[in-house]
Design a protein around this motif. Structure first.
Motif, PDB file in Angstrom:
ATOM      1  N   ILE A 166       5.592  21.236  14.231  1.00 16.53           N
ATOM      2  CA  ILE A 166       5.742  20.858  15.350  1.00 16.53           C
ATOM      3  C   ILE A 166       4.334  21.771  16.134  1.00 16.53           C
ATOM      4  N   ALA A 167       3.685  22.627  16.453  1.00 18.66           N
ATOM      5  CA  ALA A 167       3.025  22.755  16.291  1.00 18.66           C
ATOM      6  C   ALA A 167       1.812  22.261  15.769  1.00 18.66           C
ATOM      7  N   ARG A 168       1.706  22.328  14.605  1.00 21.97           N
ATOM      8  CA  ARG A 168       0.668  21.583  13.704  1.00 21.97           C
ATOM      9  C   ARG A 168       0.022  19.707  14.443  1.00 21.97           C
ATOM     10  N   GLU A 169       1.379  19.469  14.655  1.00 22.92           N
ATOM     11  CA  GLU A 169       1.011  17.626  15.301  1.00 22.92           C
ATOM     12  C   GLU A 169       1.150  18.194  16.257  1.00 22.92           C
ATOM     13  N   ILE A 170       0.921  18.959  17.075  1.00 23.39           N
ATOM     14  CA  ILE A 170      -0.121  19.069  18.170  1.00 23.39           C
ATOM     15  C   ILE A 170      -0.881  19.371  18.598  1.00 23.39           C
ATOM     16  N   HIS A 171      -1.678  20.918  17.466  1.00 30.21           N
ATOM     17  CA  HIS A 171      -2.516  20.518  17.335  1.00 30.21           C
ATOM     18  C   HIS A 171      -3.662  19.332  16.725  1.00 30.21           C
ATOM     19  N   ASP A 172      -2.674  18.904  15.825  1.00 31.52           N
ATOM     20  CA  ASP A 172      -3.426  17.542  15.039  1.00 31.52           C
ATOM     21  C   ASP A 172      -3.613  16.601  16.113  1.00 31.52           C
ATOM     22  N   ASP A 173      -2.275  16.071  15.877  1.00 30.81           N
ATOM     23  CA  ASP A 173      -1.974  14.737  16.874  1.00 30.81           C
ATOM     24  C   ASP A 173      -2.339  15.432  18.149  1.00 30.81           C
ATOM     25  N   VAL A 174      -1.326  15.267  19.096  1.00 28.72           N
ATOM     26  CA  VAL A 174      -1.473  15.440  20.365  1.00 28.72           C
ATOM     27  C   VAL A 174      -3.174  16.292  21.214  1.00 28.72           C
ATOM     28  N   GLY A 175      -3.369  17.049  20.342  1.00 28.40           N
ATOM     29  CA  GLY A 175      -4.617  18.365  20.615  1.00 28.40           C
ATOM     30  C   GLY A 175      -5.875  17.554  20.517  1.00 28.40           C
ATOM     31  N   GLY A 176      -5.964  16.737  19.846  1.00 30.91           N
ATOM     32  CA  GLY A 176      -7.510  16.219  18.731  1.00 30.91           C
ATOM     33  C   GLY A 176      -6.839  14.381  20.378  1.00 30.91           C
ATOM     34  N   THR A 177      -6.165  14.238  20.054  1.00 30.21           N
ATOM     35  CA  THR A 177      -5.868  12.806  20.800  1.00 30.21           C
ATOM     36  C   THR A 177      -6.592  13.125  22.263  1.00 30.21           C
ATOM     37  N   LEU A 178      -5.929  14.443  23.131  1.00 24.21           N
ATOM     38  CA  LEU A 178      -6.333  14.985  24.065  1.00 24.21           C
ATOM     39  C   LEU A 178      -7.985  15.295  24.478  1.00 24.21           C
ATOM     40  N   THR A 179      -8.175  16.000  23.375  1.00 21.50           N
ATOM     41  CA  THR A 179     -10.052  16.153  23.110  1.00 21.50           C
ATOM     42  C   THR A 179     -10.810  15.042  23.379  1.00 21.50           C
ATOM     43  N   VAL A 208      -6.508  15.121  32.190  1.00 21.41           N
ATOM     44  CA  VAL A 208      -6.684  15.791  30.866  1.00 21.41           C
ATOM     45  C   VAL A 208      -6.845  17.308  30.739  1.00 21.41           C
ATOM     46  N   SER A 209      -7.399  18.319  30.830  1.00 24.23           N
ATOM     47  CA  SER A 209      -7.740  19.873  30.505  1.00 24.23           C
ATOM     48  C   SER A 209      -6.352  20.555  31.051  1.00 24.23           C
ATOM     49  N   SER A 210      -5.748  19.851  31.871  1.00 16.85           N
ATOM     50  CA  SER A 210      -4.691  20.463  31.979  1.00 16.85           C
ATOM     51  C   SER A 210      -3.264  20.421  31.040  1.00 16.85           C
ATOM     52  N   ALA A 211      -2.990  19.463  30.304  1.00 15.30           N
ATOM     53  CA  ALA A 211      -2.216  18.605  29.039  1.00 15.30           C
ATOM     54  C   ALA A 211      -3.242  18.721  27.943  1.00 15.30           C
ATOM     55  N   ILE A 212      -4.351  19.803  27.890  1.00 12.77           N
ATOM     56  CA  ILE A 212      -5.239  20.187  26.906  1.00 12.77           C
ATOM     57  C   ILE A 212      -4.585  21.950  26.408  1.00 12.77           C
ATOM     58  N   GLU A 213      -4.630  22.475  28.094  1.00 11.43           N
ATOM     59  CA  GLU A 213      -3.495  23.741  27.697  1.00 11.43           C
ATOM     60  C   GLU A 213      -2.672  23.996  27.948  1.00 11.43           C
ATOM     61  N   MET A 372       2.204  29.752   6.258  1.00 16.29           N
ATOM     62  CA  MET A 372       1.994  28.635   6.561  1.00 16.29           C
ATOM     63  C   MET A 372       1.049  28.414   6.602  1.00 16.29           C
ATOM     64  N   HIS A 373       0.368  29.638   6.887  1.00 15.92           N
ATOM     65  CA  HIS A 373      -0.859  29.506   8.167  1.00 15.92           C
ATOM     66  C   HIS A 373      -2.479  28.901   7.612  1.00 15.92           C
ATOM     67  N   ASP A 374      -3.565  27.924   7.663  1.00 10.57           N
ATOM     68  CA  ASP A 374      -4.478  27.292   7.453  1.00 10.57           C
ATOM     69  C   ASP A 374      -5.440  28.056   8.840  1.00 10.57           C
ATOM     70  N   PRO A 375      -6.525  28.085   8.133  1.00  5.27           N
ATOM     71  CA  PRO A 375      -6.685  28.413   9.935  1.00  5.27           C
ATOM     72  C   PRO A 375      -7.453  27.275  10.266  1.00  5.27           C
ATOM     73  N   SER A 376      -8.124  26.689   9.371  1.00  6.63           N
ATOM     74  CA  SER A 376      -9.008  25.582   9.336  1.00  6.63           C
ATOM     75  C   SER A 376      -8.185  24.930  10.634  1.00  6.63           C
ATOM     76  N   MET A 377      -6.978  25.133  10.766  1.00  6.09           N
ATOM     77  CA  MET A 377      -5.911  23.704  11.256  1.00  6.09           C
ATOM     78  C   MET A 377      -5.879  23.768  12.713  1.00  6.09           C
ATOM     79  N   TRP A 378      -6.259  25.707  13.145  1.00  2.00           N
ATOM     80  CA  TRP A 378      -5.875  26.260  14.231  1.00  2.00           C
ATOM     81  C   TRP A 378      -7.535  26.559  15.349  1.00  2.00           C
ATOM     82  N   THR A 379      -7.880  26.380  15.197  1.00  2.00           N
ATOM     83  CA  THR A 379      -9.171  26.034  16.145  1.00  2.00           C
ATOM     84  C   THR A 379      -9.157  25.710  16.738  1.00  2.00           C
ATOM     85  N   GLU A 380      -9.096  26.155  18.386  1.00  2.00           N
ATOM     86  CA  GLU A 380      -9.519  25.272  19.251  1.00  2.00           C
ATOM     87  C   GLU A 380     -10.718  25.122  20.172  1.00  2.00           C
TER      88      GLU A 380
END
Length: 380
Positions: A166-179, A208-213, A372-380
């Motif tokens: 779920i965290a990966r999906e939030i980072h990849d999908d939701v986080g990317g879309t919000l950014t 949007v900034s609040s949603a990203i946080e 399961m960790h891939d540092p390239s996938m979790w850069t903020e």
């Protein structure tokens, strides 16, 4: 319900060198309406060979040619499935009888008082069956507990896998879309000429900034990447965020700035502290929380205490107090345990984990976390 003596057909091994005494014992058993199937042996080799078979009981004389009844008792006890052992002798001192009972004999009788033989035999067999049933039940209970711990460990692993996904999906999908949306809004703000549009765009940027946080906070709660900096750093970061969010003063003390911990232990300790802080914020009405991390005598200790209202009497025994049970089961997955105490001055929770080295085949939750960790996938 125990079977009546008249209905019992018993296989009995009789260690006796006197045929007359053997017949007297047979007669006494038949008089008590027991149908005995008896084998008489009078040599040590015969005893050893006979004990390879199954018997309901062993009756033995004390004085035998070349050996004693105590030797027979030792052989009976050495069997994988011991059976009741009754010592019958024409001459046996009180000290010898007491020693036999302490060593494991079910009973002892004198040959001139065989009237007590049948009741003693039945009682010994029934007591042995009850003890065997108790041991079987204990083994089943231990097996069930082990299966429960394994299930709890499997569930915790599954939960962490799902959280990571779920965290990966939030980072990849939701986080990317919000950014991307934030960049678009920033572009609109720079190029907009109408003041109203600029104001609405600025408000949207804040939203949007609040949603990203919020997405980052949720992502960190789901999968604490901060653990890669070590347990101490992760707990300090969690305590700081907890204090900022709740206004509850939170302090962290530690015996080591860096802790070299076995796999799985840091994540279990982190989740335990996270669950405890959540409970403090929901139920404690506390103004202060103290967290202490220490390693002493090969045991990691995490202690979290608050100055809140404590836990109501009986709350821990509630049928649906799954949070507390979950803490115990989570600790058990790494061989640890949780102690919880409460008073009018607050609640203290202590997690203790022996730090034993584990093989690569037992990586546990932390091994899963690292794998399961891939540092390239979790850069903020």
């Amino acid at each position: 319900m125990s079977t009546a003596p008249a209905e019992r057909a018993l296989r009995i091994l009789h260690v006796e060198d006197s045929e007359l005494d053997h017949q007297l014992i047979l007669a006494e058993l038949r008089r008590a309406q027991i149908r005995p199937e008896v084998l008489r042996v009078d040599t040590l080799a015969g005893v050893q060979q006979a004990l390879l078979e199954e018997w309901d009981a062993v009756i033995s004389d004390y004085n035998l040619p070349g050996f004693s009844g105590m030797v027979v008792l030792d052989l009976v006890k050495a069997r994988q499935q011991p059976v009741p052992f009754i010592l019958v002798s024409g001459e046996i001192g009180e000290d010898t009888a007491v020693a036999a009972m302490r060593t494991g004999a079910s009973d002892y009788l004198l040959k001139n008082n065989l009237a007590r033989l049948a009741p003693a035999l039945i009682h010994a067999i029934e007591a042995h069956e009850s003890e065997r049933a108790r041991l079987d039940a204990n083994r089943e209970l231990i097996k069930s507990k082990q299966q429960l711990h394994e299930l709890a460990g499997h569930l915790q692993t599954s939960i962490e896998m799902e959280r990571a996904a779920i965290a990966r999906e939030i980072h990849d999908d939701v986080g990317g879309t919000l950014t991307a949306l934030k960049f678009d809004l920033a572009w609109i703000a720079r190029h907009a000429l109408d003041e109203g549009v600029k104001q609405r765009t600025a408000a949207a940027l804040e939203t949007v900034s609040s949603a990203i946080e919020a997405s980052q906070r949720i992502m960190h709660n789901l999968r604490p990447a901060i653990l890669e900096q070590g347990l101490v750093a992760a707990v300090q970061w969690m305590a700081a965020r907890f204090e900022k969010r709740t206004g509850i003063v939170t302090t962290v003390r530690t015996s080591h700035e860096q802790m070299n911990l076995p796999p799985a232990v840091p994540l279990v300790a982190y989740r335990t502290a996270q669950e405890a802080l959540t409970n403090v914020s929901k139920h404690a009405s506390a103004t202060r929380v103290d967290i202490e991390l220490s390693i002493d005598s090969g045991v990691l200790t995490l202690e979290l205490s608050d100055n809140g209202q404590g836990i109501a009497p009986g709350a821990l025994a509630k049928a649906r107090s799954f949070g507390i049970r979950g803490l115990h089961e989570r600790a058990a997955t790494v061989g640890g345990w949780v102690d919880l105490s409460s008073s009018s001055k607050g609640v203290s929770l202590i997690l203790s984990v022996p730090l034993e080295a584990k093989g690569e085949e037992d990586l546990g939750l932390e091994g899963l976390f690292t794998a399961m960790h891939d540092p390239s996938m979790w850069t903020e």
